[in-house]
Design a protein around this motif. Structure first.
Motif, PDB file in Angstrom:
ATOM      1  N   ARG A 107      74.711 -35.795  -5.660  1.00 15.92           N
ATOM      2  CA  ARG A 107      75.469 -36.927  -6.179  1.00 15.92           C
ATOM      3  C   ARG A 107      75.129 -37.264  -7.625  1.00 15.92           C
ATOM      4  O   ARG A 107      75.631 -38.227  -8.176  1.00 15.92           O
ATOM      5  CB  ARG A 107      75.249 -38.160  -5.293  1.00 15.92           C
ATOM      6  CG  ARG A 107      75.656 -37.909  -3.864  1.00 15.92           C
ATOM      7  CD  ARG A 107      75.562 -39.156  -3.013  1.00 15.92           C
ATOM      8  NE  ARG A 107      75.872 -38.871  -1.632  1.00 15.92           N
ATOM      9  CZ  ARG A 107      77.094 -38.727  -1.147  1.00 15.92           C
ATOM     10  NH1 ARG A 107      78.125 -38.848  -1.942  1.00 15.92           N
ATOM     11  NH2 ARG A 107      77.291 -38.466   0.122  1.00 15.92           N
TER      12      ARG A 107
ATOM     13  N   GLY B 232      78.085 -37.506 -10.430  1.00 15.18           N
ATOM     14  CA  GLY B 232      79.369 -37.311  -9.758  1.00 15.18           C
ATOM     15  C   GLY B 232      79.228 -36.331  -8.630  1.00 15.18           C
ATOM     16  O   GLY B 232      78.459 -35.383  -8.706  1.00 15.18           O
ATOM     17  N   PHE B 233      79.985 -36.543  -7.589  1.00 12.51           N
ATOM     18  CA  PHE B 233      79.810 -35.730  -6.392  1.00 12.51           C
ATOM     19  C   PHE B 233      80.281 -34.313  -6.610  1.00 12.51           C
ATOM     20  O   PHE B 233      81.369 -34.072  -7.073  1.00 12.51           O
ATOM     21  CB  PHE B 233      80.605 -36.356  -5.254  1.00 12.51           C
ATOM     22  CG  PHE B 233      80.261 -35.754  -3.933  1.00 12.51           C
ATOM     23  CD1 PHE B 233      80.777 -34.531  -3.557  1.00 12.51           C
ATOM     24  CD2 PHE B 233      79.412 -36.405  -3.069  1.00 12.51           C
ATOM     25  CE1 PHE B 233      80.456 -33.965  -2.337  1.00 12.51           C
ATOM     26  CE2 PHE B 233      79.078 -35.839  -1.843  1.00 12.51           C
ATOM     27  CZ  PHE B 233      79.606 -34.618  -1.480  1.00 12.51           C
ATOM     28  N   LYS B 234      79.457 -33.355  -6.252  1.00 12.15           N
ATOM     29  CA  LYS B 234      79.836 -31.956  -6.289  1.00 12.15           C
ATOM     30  C   LYS B 234      78.917 -31.201  -5.356  1.00 12.15           C
ATOM     31  O   LYS B 234      77.835 -31.668  -5.021  1.00 12.15           O
ATOM     32  CB  LYS B 234      79.740 -31.402  -7.703  1.00 12.15           C
ATOM     33  CG  LYS B 234      78.401 -31.655  -8.391  1.00 12.15           C
ATOM     34  CD  LYS B 234      78.471 -31.261  -9.840  1.00 12.15           C
ATOM     35  CE  LYS B 234      77.160 -31.508 -10.562  1.00 12.15           C
ATOM     36  NZ  LYS B 234      76.864 -32.945 -10.688  1.00 12.15           N
ATOM     37  N   THR B 235      79.361 -30.060  -4.929  1.00 11.17           N
ATOM     38  CA  THR B 235      78.592 -29.273  -3.973  1.00 11.17           C
ATOM     39  C   THR B 235      77.894 -28.136  -4.687  1.00 11.17           C
ATOM     40  O   THR B 235      78.546 -27.270  -5.258  1.00 11.17           O
ATOM     41  CB  THR B 235      79.508 -28.734  -2.865  1.00 11.17           C
ATOM     42  OG1 THR B 235      80.088 -29.839  -2.182  1.00 11.17           O
ATOM     43  CG2 THR B 235      78.712 -27.905  -1.876  1.00 11.17           C
TER      44      THR B 235
ATOM     45  N   GLN C  60      77.429 -28.333  10.957  1.00 10.36           N
ATOM     46  CA  GLN C  60      77.078 -29.525  10.179  1.00 10.36           C
ATOM     47  C   GLN C  60      76.481 -30.556  11.107  1.00 10.36           C
ATOM     48  O   GLN C  60      76.917 -30.680  12.254  1.00 10.36           O
ATOM     49  CB  GLN C  60      78.326 -30.092   9.492  1.00 10.36           C
ATOM     50  CG  GLN C  60      78.091 -31.277   8.589  1.00 10.36           C
ATOM     51  CD  GLN C  60      79.397 -31.780   8.003  1.00 10.36           C
ATOM     52  OE1 GLN C  60      80.231 -32.375   8.680  1.00 10.36           O
ATOM     53  NE2 GLN C  60      79.591 -31.527   6.717  1.00 10.36           N
TER      54      GLN C  60
ATOM     55  N   ASN D 296      73.089 -41.406   3.907  1.00  7.61           N
ATOM     56  CA  ASN D 296      74.379 -41.139   4.545  1.00  7.61           C
ATOM     57  C   ASN D 296      74.783 -39.665   4.552  1.00  7.61           C
ATOM     58  O   ASN D 296      75.840 -39.329   5.081  1.00  7.61           O
ATOM     59  CB  ASN D 296      75.482 -41.927   3.845  1.00  7.61           C
ATOM     60  CG  ASN D 296      75.305 -43.425   4.008  1.00  7.61           C
ATOM     61  OD1 ASN D 296      74.767 -43.881   5.005  1.00  7.61           O
ATOM     62  ND2 ASN D 296      75.745 -44.175   3.013  1.00  7.61           N
ATOM     63  N   ASP D 297      73.978 -38.813   3.970  1.00  8.74           N
ATOM     64  CA  ASP D 297      74.400 -37.422   3.798  1.00  8.74           C
ATOM     65  C   ASP D 297      74.182 -36.576   5.038  1.00  8.74           C
ATOM     66  O   ASP D 297      73.181 -36.719   5.743  1.00  8.74           O
ATOM     67  CB  ASP D 297      73.658 -36.771   2.633  1.00  8.74           C
ATOM     68  CG  ASP D 297      74.224 -37.199   1.306  1.00  8.74           C
ATOM     69  OD1 ASP D 297      73.557 -36.969   0.283  1.00  8.74           O
ATOM     70  OD2 ASP D 297      75.342 -37.752   1.285  1.00  8.74           O
ATOM     71  N   TYR D 298      75.109 -35.680   5.275  1.00 13.60           N
ATOM     72  CA  TYR D 298      75.006 -34.700   6.331  1.00 13.60           C
ATOM     73  C   TYR D 298      74.401 -33.404   5.785  1.00 13.60           C
ATOM     74  O   TYR D 298      74.352 -33.198   4.570  1.00 13.60           O
ATOM     75  CB  TYR D 298      76.385 -34.408   6.915  1.00 13.60           C
ATOM     76  CG  TYR D 298      76.856 -35.426   7.928  1.00 13.60           C
ATOM     77  CD1 TYR D 298      77.012 -36.765   7.572  1.00 13.60           C
ATOM     78  CD2 TYR D 298      77.141 -35.055   9.235  1.00 13.60           C
ATOM     79  CE1 TYR D 298      77.426 -37.700   8.496  1.00 13.60           C
ATOM     80  CE2 TYR D 298      77.561 -35.984  10.163  1.00 13.60           C
ATOM     81  CZ  TYR D 298      77.705 -37.307   9.787  1.00 13.60           C
ATOM     82  OH  TYR D 298      78.122 -38.226  10.709  1.00 13.60           O
TER      83      TYR D 298
END
Lengths: 114, 111
Positions: B93, B96-99, B49, B30-32
């Motif tokens: 991911r 936990g989600f982080k960029t 994106q 599902n990731d862009y």
């Protein structure tokens, strides 16, 4: 809209001093991040927040503390500054961490620790 | 852990088309894929994106093959002002989600 505002823009500290960097966003974003960038390097995540009252550790959290008491503000604290913390600090925010996440960055804080 | 790999640096001349390829073998379904541009002494800014095939805006185009294990940022007819660092990001991911940013690609445009 101002977007993401960081204060101060420049700061010089002596080793052992403390300071707080303020990040403010006016976009009603849930997620906020603090990164540091050393010369010629990419950005490294220090801490982040998924919403008001929450914080979490990133890649390089040691020596830093954060607080998110209000949704629009994310504070980064250095309790006892060290020369290794000389860097440019960037704050960022995003509406959500979902698959469409887009980060909005502040203009940075140049910190020198002598 | 979705990690990206891109060239450390690239050189180009004004007026040329520049293509920067990013590998992301472990991208989630599902990731862009998101690209940022950073000028000296400024924070990164979002430029484009995409999820699959091709995306185009006023700044760049993004090409993503069917397997989505890589993507290519295309900058048409670059100018000196396109000299910057370009970052390719996919979601991290783990824990936990982080960029997470990689080292990016330093593009230097010559006259």
């Amino acid at each position: 809209n101002a977007g993401v505002t960081q204060t101060p823009k420049f700061r010089v500290l002596k080793t052992g001093q403390s300071m707080t960097l303020l990040c403010a966003q006016d976009m009603n974003h849930e997620y906020m991040y603090w990164y540091r960038q050393d010369p010629g390097m990419g950005l490294r995540l220090i801490h982040y927040s998924v919403g008001e009252g929450t914080t979490a550790k990133g890649e390089v959290p040691d020596g830093y503390n954060v607080s998110r008491l209000k949704k629009q503000n994310f504070l980064l604290g250095l309790e006892s500054a060290a020369p290794s913390q000389t860097s440019v600090y960037f704050c960022a925010s995003s509406y959500s961490p979902g698959v469409h996440e887009k980060l909005f960055f502040g203009s940075g804080t140049q910190l020198s620790v002598l | 852990l979705a990690k990206t790999t891109q060239p450390i640096s690239m050189d180009s001349y004004e007026g040329q088309e520049v293509n920067i390829t990013c590998s992301h073998n472990n991208i989630a379904t599902n990731d862009y894929i998101t690209w940022y541009q950073q000028f000296p002494s400024q924070g990164p800014r979002f430029i484009i994106q995409g999820y699959k095939t091709k995306v185009t805006n006023e700044v760049a185009s993004l090409f993503i093959p069917a397997d989505r294990k890589s993507s290519t940022l295309s900058l048409p007819r670059v100018s000196l002002s396109d000299t910057a660092v370009y970052y390719c990001l996919v979601a991290d991911r783990a824990g936990g989600f982080k960029t997470i940013f990689g080292a990016g690609t330093r593009l230097f445009v010559k006259a």
